[in-house]
Design a protein around this motif. Structure first.
Motif, mmCIF file in Angstrom:
data_model
loop_
_atom_site.group_PDB
_atom_site.id
_atom_site.type_symbol
_atom_site.label_atom_id
_atom_site.label_comp_id
_atom_site.label_asym_id
_atom_site.label_seq_id
_atom_site.Cartn_x
_atom_site.Cartn_y
_atom_site.Cartn_z
ATOM 1 N N ARG A 4 -32.518 5.893 -25.982
ATOM 2 C CA ARG A 4 -33.362 5.665 -27.157
ATOM 3 C C ARG A 4 -32.445 5.686 -28.371
ATOM 4 O O ARG A 4 -31.729 6.651 -28.607
ATOM 5 N N ASP A 5 -32.451 4.583 -29.155
ATOM 6 C CA ASP A 5 -31.566 4.555 -30.315
ATOM 7 C C ASP A 5 -32.213 5.275 -31.503
ATOM 8 O O ASP A 5 -33.297 5.851 -31.393
ATOM 9 N N ASP A 6 -31.542 5.257 -32.650
ATOM 10 C CA ASP A 6 -32.004 6.007 -33.813
ATOM 11 C C ASP A 6 -33.353 5.526 -34.328
ATOM 12 O O ASP A 6 -34.082 6.279 -34.975
ATOM 13 N N GLU A 7 -33.704 4.270 -34.063
ATOM 14 C CA GLU A 7 -34.981 3.731 -34.516
ATOM 15 C C GLU A 7 -36.089 3.939 -33.490
ATOM 16 O O GLU A 7 -37.238 3.566 -33.732
ATOM 17 N N GLY A 8 -35.739 4.545 -32.357
ATOM 18 C CA GLY A 8 -36.743 4.752 -31.314
ATOM 19 C C GLY A 8 -36.917 3.549 -30.419
ATOM 20 O O GLY A 8 -37.960 3.380 -29.787
ATOM 21 N N ARG A 9 -35.907 2.716 -30.313
ATOM 22 C CA ARG A 9 -35.982 1.495 -29.505
ATOM 23 C C ARG A 9 -35.146 1.666 -28.239
ATOM 24 O O ARG A 9 -34.107 2.309 -28.242
ATOM 25 N N LEU A 10 -35.607 1.074 -27.151
ATOM 26 C CA LEU A 10 -34.834 1.063 -25.913
ATOM 27 C C LEU A 10 -33.582 0.231 -26.111
ATOM 28 O O LEU A 10 -33.625 -0.870 -26.663
ATOM 29 N N LYS A 11 -32.438 0.759 -25.654
ATOM 30 C CA LYS A 11 -31.175 0.084 -25.899
ATOM 31 C C LYS A 11 -30.203 0.361 -24.765
ATOM 32 O O LYS A 11 -30.213 1.432 -24.158
ATOM 33 N N ILE A 12 -29.361 -0.635 -24.481
ATOM 34 C CA ILE A 12 -28.252 -0.439 -23.554
ATOM 35 C C ILE A 12 -27.120 0.208 -24.337
ATOM 36 O O ILE A 12 -26.555 -0.401 -25.243
ATOM 37 N N ASN A 13 -26.806 1.434 -23.981
ATOM 38 C CA ASN A 13 -25.817 2.191 -24.731
ATOM 39 C C ASN A 13 -24.406 1.933 -24.231
ATOM 40 O O ASN A 13 -23.452 1.889 -25.005
ATOM 41 N N ASN A 14 -24.274 1.742 -22.930
ATOM 42 C CA ASN A 14 -22.943 1.602 -22.350
ATOM 43 C C ASN A 14 -23.058 0.803 -21.064
ATOM 44 O O ASN A 14 -24.105 0.771 -20.425
ATOM 45 N N ILE A 15 -21.965 0.148 -20.692
ATOM 46 C CA ILE A 15 -21.929 -0.605 -19.455
ATOM 47 C C ILE A 15 -20.584 -0.360 -18.777
ATOM 48 O O ILE A 15 -19.533 -0.405 -19.415
ATOM 49 N N THR A 16 -20.634 -0.044 -17.508
ATOM 50 C CA THR A 16 -19.417 0.072 -16.703
ATOM 51 C C THR A 16 -19.426 -1.061 -15.697
ATOM 52 O O THR A 16 -20.448 -1.333 -15.073
ATOM 53 N N CYS A 17 -18.298 -1.725 -15.565
ATOM 54 C CA CYS A 17 -18.240 -2.927 -14.739
ATOM 55 C C CYS A 17 -16.958 -2.927 -13.918
ATOM 56 O O CYS A 17 -15.882 -2.571 -14.413
ATOM 57 N N ASP A 18 -17.090 -3.339 -12.685
ATOM 58 C CA ASP A 18 -15.941 -3.513 -11.804
ATOM 59 C C ASP A 18 -16.142 -4.821 -11.043
ATOM 60 O O ASP A 18 -17.157 -4.983 -10.348
ATOM 61 N N ALA A 19 -15.219 -5.768 -11.210
ATOM 62 C CA ALA A 19 -15.306 -7.072 -10.536
ATOM 63 C C ALA A 19 -14.053 -7.296 -9.704
ATOM 64 O O ALA A 19 -12.938 -6.998 -10.142
ATOM 65 N N ARG A 20 -14.262 -7.798 -8.516
ATOM 66 C CA ARG A 20 -13.131 -8.011 -7.606
ATOM 67 C C ARG A 20 -13.384 -9.262 -6.771
ATOM 68 O O ARG A 20 -14.469 -9.458 -6.243
ATOM 69 N N ILE A 21 -12.342 -10.100 -6.682
ATOM 70 C CA ILE A 21 -12.384 -11.291 -5.823
ATOM 71 C C ILE A 21 -11.330 -11.097 -4.744
ATOM 72 O O ILE A 21 -10.144 -10.940 -5.033
ATOM 73 N N ASP A 22 -11.774 -11.113 -3.496
ATOM 74 C CA ASP A 22 -10.851 -10.824 -2.388
ATOM 75 C C ASP A 22 -9.855 -11.947 -2.154
ATOM 76 O O ASP A 22 -8.658 -11.711 -1.969
ATOM 77 N N LYS A 23 -10.325 -13.188 -2.167
ATOM 78 C CA LYS A 23 -9.406 -14.291 -1.886
ATOM 79 C C LYS A 23 -9.905 -15.572 -2.540
ATOM 80 O O LYS A 23 -11.086 -15.732 -2.829
ATOM 81 N N MET A 24 -8.934 -16.495 -2.713
ATOM 82 C CA MET A 24 -9.257 -17.793 -3.303
ATOM 83 C C MET A 24 -8.466 -18.866 -2.596
ATOM 84 O O MET A 24 -7.295 -18.676 -2.275
ATOM 85 N N ARG A 25 -9.146 -19.959 -2.353
ATOM 86 C CA ARG A 25 -8.498 -21.090 -1.685
ATOM 87 C C ARG A 25 -8.572 -22.316 -2.592
ATOM 88 O O ARG A 25 -9.545 -22.491 -3.329
ATOM 89 N N ALA A 26 -7.530 -23.163 -2.512
ATOM 90 C CA ALA A 26 -7.510 -24.418 -3.271
ATOM 91 C C ALA A 26 -7.007 -25.531 -2.369
ATOM 92 O O ALA A 26 -6.082 -25.332 -1.564
ATOM 93 N N LYS A 27 -7.596 -26.694 -2.495
ATOM 94 C CA LYS A 27 -7.207 -27.837 -1.686
ATOM 95 C C LYS A 27 -6.593 -28.892 -2.595
ATOM 96 O O LYS A 27 -7.258 -29.465 -3.448
ATOM 97 N N PHE A 28 -5.291 -29.148 -2.383
ATOM 98 C CA PHE A 28 -4.591 -30.141 -3.193
ATOM 99 C C PHE A 28 -4.743 -31.515 -2.559
ATOM 100 O O PHE A 28 -4.799 -31.660 -1.338
ATOM 101 N N SER A 29 -4.738 -32.529 -3.407
ATOM 102 C CA SER A 29 -4.752 -33.924 -2.938
ATOM 103 C C SER A 29 -3.839 -34.728 -3.848
ATOM 104 O O SER A 29 -3.420 -34.270 -4.907
ATOM 105 N N GLY A 30 -3.519 -35.904 -3.447
ATOM 106 C CA GLY A 30 -2.658 -36.756 -4.255
ATOM 107 C C GLY A 30 -1.357 -37.082 -3.550
ATOM 108 O O GLY A 30 -1.113 -36.690 -2.400
ATOM 109 N N THR A 31 -0.481 -37.764 -4.265
ATOM 110 C CA THR A 31 0.771 -38.259 -3.688
ATOM 111 C C THR A 31 1.646 -37.145 -3.146
ATOM 112 O O THR A 31 2.191 -37.224 -2.042
ATOM 113 N N LEU A 32 1.784 -36.051 -3.905
ATOM 114 C CA LEU A 32 2.681 -34.980 -3.520
ATOM 115 C C LEU A 32 1.926 -33.774 -2.960
ATOM 116 O O LEU A 32 2.426 -32.661 -2.986
ATOM 117 N N GLY A 33 0.731 -34.019 -2.456
ATOM 118 C CA GLY A 33 -0.084 -32.924 -1.979
ATOM 119 C C GLY A 33 0.604 -32.085 -0.935
ATOM 120 O O GLY A 33 0.619 -30.856 -0.999
#
Length: 478
Positions: free
Chosen positions: A141-170
């Motif tokens: 509850r903020d100072d005006e009596g309104r519901l508010k997001i006070n804080n956010i904790t975040c953890d993001a993780r990407i295990d793997k990534m793949r890319a497919k090349f094309s073209g002359t020198l692929g």
């Protein structure tokens, strides 16, 4: 003298603290509970919103040199998100948890690569797999009596990534793929949480600011929906306790003290519950009473012919004795509620008790009005069918003479005082929810001291549309 000064100083320090404790201890006139079933509905809107936020992530240009290769990667775009394994849950004593596990992201980017004297450009499609995002939102509850997001904790993780090349020198520089995807994965990991932080602390909080805290109901009264304490979060629900107090806009500090029963919500079967105490209704009636709108003057064309005929028949003798000329003079009926209405809510239903003064007047042309009768009537009855007990505060003889008037006056009061109150309350009061969230399939239950409304949630707008609407409203206001 020093002790007096010390005592005075101590009291000055303790007074704000005691005042805040007393304010926080004030019972809530209105409570809202969002259950885990309602959270399931919110999950879909949250998931779409998060997907949109991640899709709008901007990635910087990557340039570098690896052996004989010189490369530039730009125009990185997220083309598709598959956040199928997403959950929205309550975190007891904290707020909300949005958790994404083992999902995927598809993206594309443009390459420019120089190898010796060979130059190659083209688009590359890539996919990020094993995407895991864990985001916790702290609600206060903020100072005006309104519901508010006070804080956010975040953890993001990407295990793997793949890319497919094309073209002359692929085939020639295919070994670069692991190097480039590692860089992209690192950058994408670094961009997800800041994007979600901004979405929650800026966008969602701007939406929460559209929920009314202290706003006008009509030209006479307003309502205070400030939270009286921080939201209460359990594993099954989010409970918000609002002041739920009406006030006279001309005298906003003259408010009713809340001595009503504090509503208790025990149910979890529906998505959302709204509890309204007796104080919620009493403060509204009190504010209208203080504003002076619970009165009316019935005269000339406003008076029905039947009532006028009955009044003339009843008071014919009095008028003749006073002055025969007054027999044909217009009559008027003045009705005024002279005490704040009081609401009582029990399991059997809700009743309203008040007193009203009814004056019968004759209006001689060109002369001051003459009072024929004045009656004080206690009015009490159910909200759905009103019962009246009528007595006169005049002489006993006048009381006897008024007996024929009881039935028509009862009808008149049913057609005047009650509709007079309904006329101001029928406009409705906005529930303290964000614009775009609606109640459907409501069920009303009466408890001792409060009314409980159970309902399901319906989104008439998407979360993105609701946020954009709040931003437009703020811009217009500014």
């Amino acid at each position: 003298m020093s002790r007096l000064r010390m005592t005075s100083c101590l009291l000055s320090l303790l007074f704000p603290l005691l005042s805040s404790i007393m304010a926080a201890a004030q019972p809530a006139g209105c409570k809202i509970r969002i259950t885990d079933k309602g959270l399931e509905m919110l999950k879909f809107e949250t998931q779409k919103f998060v997907e949109e936020e991640i899709s709008n992530i901007s990635m910087p240009e990557m340039t570098g040199k690896e052996g004989r290769f010189q490369y530039t990667i730009n125009n990185v775009k997220i083309t598709e998100l598959n956040l199928t394994h997403a959950e929205l849950q309550f975190i007891p004593d904290v707020g909300l948890l949005f958790d994404v596990q083992n999902s995927s992201i598809s993206l594309s980017f443009h390459r420019r690569i120089l190898y010796w004297f060979f130059y190659d450009t083209g688009n590359i499609n890539a996919s990020a797999e094993g995407v895991n995002i864990n985001t916790a939102l702290s609600l206060i509850r903020d100072d005006e009596g309104r519901l508010k997001i006070n804080n956010i904790t975040c953890d993001a993780r990407i295990d793997k990534m793949r890319a497919k090349f094309s073209g002359t020198l692929g085939k020639v520089y295919h070994f670069l793929s692991s190097f480039l995807t590692t860089g992209l994965r690192f950058l994408l990991n670094q961009r997800i949480c800041p994007a979600l932080n901004h979405a929650a602390l800026v966008h969602v909080n701007s939406l929460l600011e559209t929920i009314p805290v202290r706003t006008e109901v009509d030209q006479y009264i307003g309502i205070d929906y400030a939270l009286v304490d921080d939201p209460v979060v359990t594993s099954r629900s989010l409970d918000m306790h609002f002041r739920g107090m009406f006030f006279d806009r001309a005298d906003p500090n003259n408010t009713l003290v809340n001595y009503a029963v504090d509503p208790v919500i025990r149910e979890y079967d529906r998505m959302v519950y709204l509890a309204l105490s007796e104080y919620f209704f009493d403060s509204g009636m009190y504010s209208y009473y203080k504003a002076g709108v619970l009165q009316m003057h019935i005269i000339n064309e406003k008076m029905s012919k039947d009532l006028e005929m009955l009044l003339r028949t009843t008071y014919f003798g009095t008028l003749v004795m006073m002055n025969p000329v007054l027999v044909d003079a217009p009559l008027s009926l003045e009705i005024a509620v002279n005490s704040p209405p009081k609401t009582t809510i029990k399991t059997s239903g809700a009743t309203v008790v008040m007193t009203a003064t009814v004056k019968v007047m004759v209006l001689p042309p060109g002369r001051p009005p003459v009072q024929l009768s004045s009656m004080t009537m206690p009015l009490s009855g159910f909200m759905t069918s009103t019962l009246f007990k009528i007595f006169s505060n005049q002489s006993a003889l006048e009381s006897l003479a008024l007996i024929p008037l009881q039935a028509p006056l009862k009808t008149m009061l049913q057609m005047s005082v009650v509709p007079l109150i309904n006329n101001w309350t029928k406009r409705g009061v906005r529930i303290p929810l964000a614009d775009g969230m609606d109640f459907i399939e409501e069920v009303v239950e009466y408890h001792n001291g409060f009314i409980l409304i159970g309902a399901n949630l319906h989104f008439s707008k998407g979360l993105r549309e609701m946020i954009e609407g709040s931003n437009e409203t703020e811009a217009t206001t500014n």
